[in-house]
Structure formats: structure tokens, C-alpha cells
Write an enzyme that holds these catalytic residues in place. Structure first.
Site, PDB file in Angstrom:
ATOM      1  N   HIS A   1       2.097   7.884 -13.187  1.00 35.22           N
ATOM      2  CA  HIS A   1       2.915   7.574 -12.041  1.00 35.22           C
ATOM      3  C   HIS A   1       1.957   6.805 -11.018  1.00 35.22           C
ATOM      4  O   HIS A   1       2.439   5.781 -10.669  1.00 35.22           O
ATOM      5  CB  HIS A   1       3.221   8.906 -11.490  1.00 35.22           C
ATOM      6  CG  HIS A   1       3.771   8.626  -9.857  1.00 35.22           C
ATOM      7  ND1 HIS A   1       4.898   8.129  -9.595  1.00 35.22           N
ATOM      8  CD2 HIS A   1       2.938   8.803  -8.743  1.00 35.22           C
ATOM      9  CE1 HIS A   1       4.984   8.139  -8.372  1.00 35.22           C
ATOM     10  NE2 HIS A   1       3.805   8.541  -7.852  1.00 35.22           N
TER      11      HIS A   1
ATOM     12  N   HIS B   1       2.085   2.639  -8.820  1.00 33.68           N
ATOM     13  CA  HIS B   1       1.535   2.390  -7.148  1.00 33.68           C
ATOM     14  C   HIS B   1       0.631   1.083  -7.150  1.00 33.68           C
ATOM     15  O   HIS B   1       0.558   0.198  -6.457  1.00 33.68           O
ATOM     16  CB  HIS B   1       0.676   3.661  -6.669  1.00 33.68           C
ATOM     17  CG  HIS B   1       1.434   4.683  -6.015  1.00 33.68           C
ATOM     18  ND1 HIS B   1       2.325   4.533  -4.970  1.00 33.68           N
ATOM     19  CD2 HIS B   1       1.686   5.889  -6.452  1.00 33.68           C
ATOM     20  CE1 HIS B   1       2.938   5.544  -4.623  1.00 33.68           C
ATOM     21  NE2 HIS B   1       2.715   6.349  -5.799  1.00 33.68           N
TER      22      HIS B   1
ATOM     23  N   GLU C   1       7.334   5.475  -2.052  1.00 36.65           N
ATOM     24  CA  GLU C   1       7.885   6.077  -3.347  1.00 36.65           C
ATOM     25  C   GLU C   1       8.978   5.638  -3.568  1.00 36.65           C
ATOM     26  O   GLU C   1       9.320   5.722  -5.084  1.00 36.65           O
ATOM     27  CB  GLU C   1       7.688   7.754  -3.043  1.00 36.65           C
ATOM     28  CG  GLU C   1       6.409   8.360  -3.003  1.00 36.65           C
ATOM     29  CD  GLU C   1       5.443   8.064  -4.036  1.00 36.65           C
ATOM     30  OE1 GLU C   1       4.263   8.450  -4.106  1.00 36.65           O
ATOM     31  OE2 GLU C   1       5.974   7.763  -5.184  1.00 36.65           O
TER      32      GLU C   1
ATOM     33  N   SER D   1       8.367   4.460 -12.097  1.00 31.66           N
ATOM     34  CA  SER D   1       7.752   5.163 -12.989  1.00 31.66           C
ATOM     35  C   SER D   1       8.586   6.157 -13.560  1.00 31.66           C
ATOM     36  O   SER D   1       8.191   7.062 -14.427  1.00 31.66           O
ATOM     37  CB  SER D   1       6.383   5.943 -12.410  1.00 31.66           C
ATOM     38  OG  SER D   1       6.728   6.822 -11.523  1.00 31.66           O
TER      39      SER D   1
HETATM   40  N1  HBI Z   1      -2.292  13.069  -2.600  1.00 27.49           N
HETATM   41  N2  HBI Z   1      -3.321  12.337  -4.612  1.00 27.49           N
HETATM   42  C1  HBI Z   1      -2.385  12.290  -3.771  1.00 27.49           C
HETATM   43  N3  HBI Z   1      -1.393  11.502  -3.969  1.00 27.49           N
HETATM   44  C2  HBI Z   1      -0.364  11.524  -2.947  1.00 27.49           C
HETATM   45  O1  HBI Z   1       0.628  10.441  -3.163  1.00 27.49           O
HETATM   46  C3  HBI Z   1      -0.113  12.179  -1.920  1.00 27.49           C
HETATM   47  C4  HBI Z   1      -1.738  13.009  -1.685  1.00 27.49           C
HETATM   48  N4  HBI Z   1      -1.318  13.686  -0.655  1.00 27.49           N
HETATM   49  C5  HBI Z   1      -0.524  13.887   0.316  1.00 27.49           C
HETATM   50  C6  HBI Z   1       0.828  12.905   0.034  1.00 27.49           C
HETATM   51  N5  HBI Z   1       0.622  12.192  -1.053  1.00 27.49           N
HETATM   52  C7  HBI Z   1       2.013  12.927   0.877  1.00 27.49           C
HETATM   53  O2  HBI Z   1       1.970  13.932   1.768  1.00 27.49           O
HETATM   54  C8  HBI Z   1       2.071  11.438   1.498  1.00 27.49           C
HETATM   55  O3  HBI Z   1       3.513  11.735   2.361  1.00 27.49           O
HETATM   56  C9  HBI Z   1       0.953  11.633   2.660  1.00 27.49           C
HETATM   57 FE    FE Z   2       3.146   8.434  -5.746  1.00 20.81          FE
END
Ligand code: HBI
Ligand code: FE
Length: 290
Positions: A136, A141, A182, A201
Site C-alpha cells: 500500500h 503513495h 488516501e 492500491s
Molecule cells: N503512520 N506509518 C504511518 N502511515 C500513515 O499513513 C499514517 C501514520 N500515522 C498516522 C496517520 N497515517 C493518519 O492519522 C494521518 O491522518 C495523519
Molecule cells: Fe496510506
């Protein structure tokens, strides 16, 4: 006396979701040598299946960069992708053991460092997984981080997240992330296209998001997005459509603090009904098997 971090042998990986090997900023090493032939094969199958869905459905900027993930028969080495990515937009990808706290996440984005999960889903999770795994994060991304405008948007988002952290506005920003990074759609002269990683994805949602009559597809508007809750384990009832990444970047350029103050206390808006005066983009004509 600080406890020395637990270290695992070359072949074994900590259980999913364990952060024993993470550093203070929640990054860790990818340990590419630990991936098994089954994991490489699973990644290759996921990529082969998903890339077939890209033509006519993923946005042009994604199509232009997806090959930069490297060889398609194995899980890529993060440092190899970072070498190309740094040259393109000054971003790099860093390994993380999984989801990390918001503040750590925003801090990394603000430094142009995108966190990519090291573990891969199990074969029995092939069609769906709730948490982001390496497929994903890489496939969904990373290609868009090669686009200069989207790369700027992601850093602005990180900086905005650090500011929101202090203003207790994280829920608003999480919605902005959800409905753009997303699950975002972009309008093009050839119809709607997907840029959101969660849709790109997903084996089923990319067709649903573009052609199903069920969801509504609303024009991107920061206030509407910040007040619209989302569901994490269903196809979306609402998608938001931008005209371009420039529009997305421009929308996040101003300081959001006054907006947070204005929205504070306002009731959430429905994600499965339109408000007076709103219009929904029509779905794409069912995508001829591309
Ligand atoms: N941590 N590794 C990772 N990947 C993410 O997409 C991610 C995260 N922590 C918080 C988060 N996304 C979401 O809360 C976002 O909205 C910030
Ligand atoms: Fe994501």
C-alpha cells in the site's frame, strides 16, 4: 542505563506491529535481506494485478512514475527508490514498523521523508488489509511523490499537521488526508481519475470509485472535507474531486487556524447525502476493460 534495543538475526523479523527496533523518530531499517521468497512473490502478484488497473483509471502523474518503484518481481529496496526520489523532488522514503503516532508522522512529512511500512500482508490477506503494508505504501503513495506539485502538497500537509497538533485539530487534518492523499479523485478532460493511495492500491475500489452509481463525488472544498467523517473499513460513500494538484496545494497554502476556529463545535456533515446546492460529479462511463 538505557535498555539496548532488541536486535533480531538476519533472517527473522520482529512480529508485525512490534516497534522494538524503531528509533526515537519511529524509523527503523528495512532489513531487505529478511524478506522471504514467498513475500517477494506475494508483492510481485499484488503489483502485477494492480498495475493492470492503472491505465484509464489512475491519474497521469501516477502512470508516469509507477515504474520508478524498480523491479516488479520482488519487494524494492527503499534506499534504491530514495536515490531516484531525492533527485526528482527532494523526498526520500524511510522504513517504519507500521502506523506511527500523528506527531511523528507529520514530522517526517515536514522533512520530506515518507514513512513506508516494512512488513507485507500475508497471502490470505491478499485482497484486503486494514492497516497499510509495504505494498500500500510503496505502490499507493510513492509514485506521486515524484510529482513536484504533489510532493510540495505532502510537505505542506506535514507542516500543517504539526501546527494542527497544537490546536487539537488533528481530526480535521486526518479527514483532509483521508479524502485527498488516501481517497482523492481528480477531474480530467478524459473523465475522473484516481490519485488517492487507498483507492490506487485496492483491487475493488478503483473501479467502484470511478464508475459505481452508489457513492457521491463532490467538488473538493476544504470546509466540507474537514467536517465530513469517513469510514475506514468500507468503500467510501463520498469521494472529493480536485481539478488539479495545483488546486489541492493552493487550498492548503493558507493558515488553517482561522478555519479550525470557525469550524470548531460545528456538527459533522453527512458523508452519504448531499447538502443543498452541492452537485455530484457523474461516474465515468464503465471503464472498457483497459
Ligand atoms: N503512520 N506509518 C504511518 N502511515 C500513515 O499513513 C499514517 C501514520 N500515522 C498516522 C496517520 N497515517 C493518519 O492519522 C494521518 O491522518 C495523519
Ligand atoms: Fe496510506
Amino acid at each position: 542505563m538505557p535498555v539496548a534495543p532488541v536486535t533480531y538475526g538476519a533472517s527473522e523479523r520482529p512480529p508485525r506491529g512490534s516497534y522494538e527496533e524503531a528509533r526515537d523518530d519511529y524509523t527503523c531499517d528495512q532489513h531487505w535481506e529478511r524478506y522471504t521468497p514467498l513475500e517477494h512473490a506475494t508483492y510481485a502478484r499484488l503489483l502485477a494485478r494492480q498495475i493492470k488497473q492503472a491505465p484509464g483509471q489512475a491519474c497521469d502523474e501516477f502512470i508516469a512514475s509507477v515504474d520508478k518503484l524498480g523491479p516488479s518481481d520482488r519487494i524494492p529496496r527503499f534506499d534504491a527508490i530514495s536515490t531516484a526520489l531525492r533527485q526528482a523532488t527532494g523526498w526520500e522514503i524511510v522504513a517504519v514498523p507500521g502506523l506511527i503516532p500523528e506527531h511523528a508522522f507529520f514530522s517526517l512529512l515536514a522533512e520530506r521523508r515518507f514513512p513506508v511500512t516494512t512488513w507485507l500482508r500475508l497471502p490470505e490477506e491478499f485482497d484486503y488489509i486494514v492497516e497499510p503494508d509495504v505494498f500500500h505504501d510503496l505502490y499507493g503513495h510513492v509514485p506521486l511523490l515524484f510529482d513536484p506539485v504533489f510532493a510540495d502538497y505532502m510537505q505542506a500537509f506535514g507542516r500543517g499537521g504539526l501546527k494542527a497538533h497544537g490546536l487539537q485539530a488533528l481530526e480535521y487534518l486526518a479527514r483532509l488526508y483521508w479524502y485527498t492523499v488516501e481517497f482523492g479523485l481528480v477531474s480530467t478532460p478524459h473523465g475522473l481519475r484516481v490519485y488517492g493511495a487507498g483507492v490506487l492500491s485496492s483491487v475493488g475500489e478503483i473501479q467502484y470509485a470511478l464508475t459505481s452509481p452508489k457513492p457521491q463525488r463532490l467538488a473538493f472544498d476544504p470546509k466540507r472535507v474537514l467536517l465530513t467523517p469517513y469510514k475506514i473499513d468500507h468503500y467510501q460513500s463520498s469521494y472529493f474531486v480536485v481539478d488539479s494538484f495545483d488546486q489541492l496545494f493552493a487550498a492548503t497554502a493558507p493558515d488553517f487556524a482561522p478555519l479550525y476556529a470557525e469550524l470548531n463545535g460545528q456538527a459533522p456533515l453527512p458523508n452519504d447525502a448531499m447538502l443543498g446546492g452541492e452537485r455530484s460529479y457523474p461516474p465515468n462511463i464503465s471503464n472498457p476493460k483497459a
